[in-house]
Design a protein around this motif. Structure first.
Motif, PDB file in Angstrom:
ATOM      1  N   LEU A 129     -11.390   2.361  23.946  1.00 45.23           N
ATOM      2  CA  LEU A 129     -12.192   1.155  23.691  1.00 45.23           C
ATOM      3  C   LEU A 129     -12.263   0.517  22.239  1.00 45.23           C
ATOM      4  O   LEU A 129     -11.854  -0.648  21.968  1.00 45.23           O
ATOM      5  N   LYS A 130     -12.212   1.533  21.365  1.00 43.45           N
ATOM      6  CA  LYS A 130     -12.317   1.158  19.815  1.00 43.45           C
ATOM      7  C   LYS A 130     -10.632   0.523  19.527  1.00 43.45           C
ATOM      8  O   LYS A 130     -10.740  -0.380  18.752  1.00 43.45           O
ATOM      9  N   HIS A 131      -9.862   1.312  19.952  1.00 46.47           N
ATOM     10  CA  HIS A 131      -8.439   0.884  19.580  1.00 46.47           C
ATOM     11  C   HIS A 131      -8.319  -0.430  20.137  1.00 46.47           C
ATOM     12  O   HIS A 131      -7.600  -1.208  19.460  1.00 46.47           O
ATOM     13  N   LEU A 132      -8.705  -0.577  21.432  1.00 47.31           N
ATOM     14  CA  LEU A 132      -8.337  -1.828  22.054  1.00 47.31           C
ATOM     15  C   LEU A 132      -9.067  -2.907  21.420  1.00 47.31           C
ATOM     16  O   LEU A 132      -8.363  -4.114  21.131  1.00 47.31           O
ATOM     17  N   LEU A 133     -10.178  -2.849  21.056  1.00 47.73           N
ATOM     18  CA  LEU A 133     -10.982  -3.717  20.440  1.00 47.73           C
ATOM     19  C   LEU A 133     -10.536  -4.198  19.032  1.00 47.73           C
ATOM     20  O   LEU A 133     -10.354  -5.496  18.535  1.00 47.73           O
ATOM     21  N   ASP A 134     -10.147  -3.122  18.275  1.00 45.52           N
ATOM     22  CA  ASP A 134      -9.655  -3.265  16.777  1.00 45.52           C
ATOM     23  C   ASP A 134      -8.435  -4.513  16.758  1.00 45.52           C
ATOM     24  O   ASP A 134      -8.021  -5.097  16.184  1.00 45.52           O
ATOM     25  N   SER A 158      -5.803  -4.268  28.342  1.00 46.20           N
ATOM     26  CA  SER A 158      -5.829  -2.954  28.083  1.00 46.20           C
ATOM     27  C   SER A 158      -4.219  -2.418  28.132  1.00 46.20           C
ATOM     28  O   SER A 158      -4.155  -0.891  28.265  1.00 46.20           O
ATOM     29  N   MET A 159      -3.370  -3.238  28.717  1.00 51.25           N
ATOM     30  CA  MET A 159      -2.219  -2.813  28.602  1.00 51.25           C
ATOM     31  C   MET A 159      -1.395  -3.021  27.311  1.00 51.25           C
ATOM     32  O   MET A 159      -0.834  -2.443  27.042  1.00 51.25           O
ATOM     33  N   ARG A 160      -1.594  -4.412  26.872  1.00 45.56           N
ATOM     34  CA  ARG A 160      -1.081  -4.918  25.814  1.00 45.56           C
ATOM     35  C   ARG A 160      -1.619  -4.386  24.410  1.00 45.56           C
ATOM     36  O   ARG A 160      -1.116  -4.303  23.317  1.00 45.56           O
ATOM     37  N   ASN A 161      -2.894  -4.267  24.445  1.00 40.74           N
ATOM     38  CA  ASN A 161      -3.641  -4.198  23.134  1.00 40.74           C
ATOM     39  C   ASN A 161      -3.952  -2.734  22.680  1.00 40.74           C
ATOM     40  O   ASN A 161      -4.623  -2.350  21.939  1.00 40.74           O
ATOM     41  N   ILE A 162      -3.417  -2.069  23.409  1.00 46.58           N
ATOM     42  CA  ILE A 162      -3.426  -0.391  23.144  1.00 46.58           C
ATOM     43  C   ILE A 162      -1.758   0.223  22.898  1.00 46.58           C
ATOM     44  O   ILE A 162      -1.035  -0.326  23.985  1.00 46.58           O
ATOM     45  N   ASP A 163      -1.530   0.790  22.115  1.00 48.52           N
ATOM     46  CA  ASP A 163      -0.223   1.254  21.580  1.00 48.52           C
ATOM     47  C   ASP A 163       0.028   2.446  22.519  1.00 48.52           C
ATOM     48  O   ASP A 163       0.049   3.595  22.127  1.00 48.52           O
ATOM     49  N   TRP A 164       0.319   2.339  23.891  1.00 49.41           N
ATOM     50  CA  TRP A 164       0.507   3.482  24.728  1.00 49.41           C
ATOM     51  C   TRP A 164       1.441   4.568  24.289  1.00 49.41           C
ATOM     52  O   TRP A 164       1.528   5.570  24.467  1.00 49.41           O
ATOM     53  N   ARG A 165       2.731   3.627  23.939  1.00 46.27           N
ATOM     54  CA  ARG A 165       3.917   4.571  23.388  1.00 46.27           C
ATOM     55  C   ARG A 165       3.881   5.254  22.589  1.00 46.27           C
ATOM     56  O   ARG A 165       4.371   6.624  22.544  1.00 46.27           O
ATOM     57  N   VAL A 203     -10.769   4.919  31.764  1.00 47.10           N
ATOM     58  CA  VAL A 203      -9.566   5.254  30.998  1.00 47.10           C
ATOM     59  C   VAL A 203     -10.089   4.843  29.321  1.00 47.10           C
ATOM     60  O   VAL A 203     -10.098   5.477  28.393  1.00 47.10           O
ATOM     61  N   LEU A 204     -11.086   3.396  29.077  1.00 49.59           N
ATOM     62  CA  LEU A 204     -11.356   3.004  28.082  1.00 49.59           C
ATOM     63  C   LEU A 204     -12.422   4.044  27.435  1.00 49.59           C
ATOM     64  O   LEU A 204     -12.594   4.068  26.346  1.00 49.59           O
ATOM     65  N   ALA A 205     -13.074   4.946  28.424  1.00 53.85           N
ATOM     66  CA  ALA A 205     -14.105   5.655  27.839  1.00 53.85           C
ATOM     67  C   ALA A 205     -13.440   7.125  27.261  1.00 53.85           C
ATOM     68  O   ALA A 205     -14.156   7.769  26.685  1.00 53.85           O
ATOM     69  N   GLN A 206     -12.155   7.011  27.368  1.00 53.35           N
ATOM     70  CA  GLN A 206     -11.619   8.462  26.949  1.00 53.35           C
ATOM     71  C   GLN A 206     -11.063   8.298  25.510  1.00 53.35           C
ATOM     72  O   GLN A 206     -11.134   7.167  24.808  1.00 53.35           O
ATOM     73  N   ASN A 207     -10.399   9.515  24.880  1.00 51.05           N
ATOM     74  CA  ASN A 207      -9.779   9.451  23.491  1.00 51.05           C
ATOM     75  C   ASN A 207      -8.495   9.010  23.869  1.00 51.05           C
ATOM     76  O   ASN A 207      -7.649   9.831  24.736  1.00 51.05           O
ATOM     77  N   LEU A 208      -7.712   8.650  22.859  1.00 48.83           N
ATOM     78  CA  LEU A 208      -6.188   8.407  22.816  1.00 48.83           C
ATOM     79  C   LEU A 208      -5.714   9.763  22.677  1.00 48.83           C
ATOM     80  O   LEU A 208      -6.154  10.657  21.841  1.00 48.83           O
ATOM     81  N   LEU A 209      -4.494  10.269  23.361  1.00 49.90           N
ATOM     82  CA  LEU A 209      -3.934  11.363  23.367  1.00 49.90           C
ATOM     83  C   LEU A 209      -3.636  12.261  22.118  1.00 49.90           C
ATOM     84  O   LEU A 209      -3.704  13.177  21.939  1.00 49.90           O
ATOM     85  N   PHE A 237     -20.047  -3.212  31.750  1.00 48.22           N
ATOM     86  CA  PHE A 237     -20.732  -1.986  31.186  1.00 48.22           C
ATOM     87  C   PHE A 237     -21.118  -2.160  29.814  1.00 48.22           C
ATOM     88  O   PHE A 237     -20.867  -3.221  29.328  1.00 48.22           O
ATOM     89  N   GLU A 238     -22.024  -1.476  29.398  1.00 40.44           N
ATOM     90  CA  GLU A 238     -22.520  -1.476  27.879  1.00 40.44           C
ATOM     91  C   GLU A 238     -21.791  -0.561  27.103  1.00 40.44           C
ATOM     92  O   GLU A 238     -21.152   0.381  27.462  1.00 40.44           O
ATOM     93  N   TYR A 239     -21.623  -1.611  25.598  1.00 38.31           N
ATOM     94  CA  TYR A 239     -20.653  -0.539  24.769  1.00 38.31           C
ATOM     95  C   TYR A 239     -21.208  -0.825  23.574  1.00 38.31           C
ATOM     96  O   TYR A 239     -21.883  -1.501  23.238  1.00 38.31           O
ATOM     97  N   THR A 240     -20.828  -0.004  22.439  1.00 37.51           N
ATOM     98  CA  THR A 240     -21.080  -0.189  21.082  1.00 37.51           C
ATOM     99  C   THR A 240     -20.030  -0.737  20.273  1.00 37.51           C
ATOM    100  O   THR A 240     -18.835  -0.439  20.722  1.00 37.51           O
TER     101      THR A 240
END
Length: 320
Positions: free
Chosen positions: A210-215, A155-162, A197-203, A68-71
């Motif tokens: 995706l931005k949160h994951l990359l950071d 995408s499981m560990r690099n995102i603060d899902w909790r 999922v990566l294309a969405q906003n965090l709740l 996929f393409e991303y910015t």
């Protein structure tokens, strides 16, 4: 009944406040419109199905990848080409794996995935993402040891899902919280669902996923080994999320923890004061996106690349 009519009914149910409606995943033509100023990067979501959980014992069955393409600011633009292949494990597939994935012995018989085709597909990729990189990268590197290393993210560990009030890390549950469902445990659909999922906003924070994951993924990570820690401190270390393991190069066994750079000073202070009661000299590995989750020992130690960071941590260990 037409899709548009069903969507209309679903909207009415949602608006009533009495129902939660989720829909089947639909592959979009694109996610965001491209701007002339966008610097386009290429990501790939990768998923592996295997005969079991151990990369040293079990075998890869299916490899799925979707580009996929991303910015840089985390917007996903377009879905690109897919890669899907079966690998004959040369052993009978356990019955519970076939039940879970739908992959049968006949589907994989005499199939193989060529290293050169995987390398060619990944040539222009900037980052590989999977939903359990610890698992997927281990199987990937075992099956394709000669592929040039890429940056990896999880995408499981690099995102603060909790922190986003998502209590389960399973991709199907996360998809449910984003109001869609799919038939999981097949490589390509798992990849497409992951990208969706990566294309969405965090709740809660509303940041792009995706931005949160990359950071988080692109930050340095420090692995601190509490070597020779007193035996009666093991419960303290376990409570603090230390795990028992073997150093990938030096083969000693010890409790260890992997933490981001901004938590290092606090953790060193804890080890000195609560575990050892003195200044310490412990083994430290510094991991970047190219070495995280890797089983390739050559990627673990970088004597020069992060020498200043290593000196800084060693100084912290000796400060009273």
């Amino acid at each position: 009944m037409s899709t548009s009519k069903l969507d209309q009914i679903a909207d009415q149910l949602r608006q009533s406040g009495e129902y939660r409606v989720i829909h089947r995943y639909r592959k979009p033509e694109s996610y965001n419109v491209t701007s002339p100023d966008d610097k386009k990067l290429i990501g790939v979501f990768l998923d592996i199905e295997s005969t079991g959980l151990s990369h040293t014992i079990d075998k890869l069955l299916e490899l799925g990848m979707v580009k996929f393409e991303y910015t840089e600011d985390g917007r996903i633009l377009n879905l690109l080409e897919e890669f899907n292949g079966y690998q004959d494990p040369k052993i009978a597939i356990p019955e519970h794996i076939t039940k879970l994935t739908g992959i049968t012995n006949d589907m994989v018989k005499d199939h193989s995935i060529e290293n050169s085709k995987v390398a060619e597909y990944l040539e222009d990729v900037d980052i590989i993402i999977s939903h359990n990189a610890q698992f997927d990268r281990a199987f990937f590197e075992t099956a394709f040891p000669d592929i040039v290393p890429k940056a990896w993210a999880c995408s499981m560990r690099n995102i603060d899902w909790r922190n986003e009030d998502i209590s389960s890390f399973k991709l199907e549950y996360i998809a449910y919280r984003y109001n869609f469902f799919y038939e999981g445990h097949r490589a390509i659909i798992d990849c497409l669902a992951g990208i969706h999922v990566l294309a969405q906003n965090l709740l809660n924070s509303k940041q792009l996923v995706l931005k949160h994951l990359l950071d988080n993924a692109l930050q340095l990570e420090f692995r601190l080994w509490a070597k020779d820690a007193p035996y009666d401190c093991k419960d303290l270390l376990k409570t603090r999320s230390y795990r028992w393991g073997t150093h990938p190069i030096h083969n000693f066994k010890a409790w260890y923890i992997e933490i981001p750079e901004n938590n290092v000073e606090e953790e060193i202070n804890y080890l000195r004061s609560s575990i050892y009661g003195r200044t310490i000299d412990i083994p430290i590995d510094i991991l970047d996106a190219f070495s995280k989750y890797s089983i390739n020992n050559q990627l673990i130690e970088k004597e020069d690349k992060h020498k200043d960071k290593l000196t800084w941590v060693q100084t912290l260990c000796k400060v009273q």
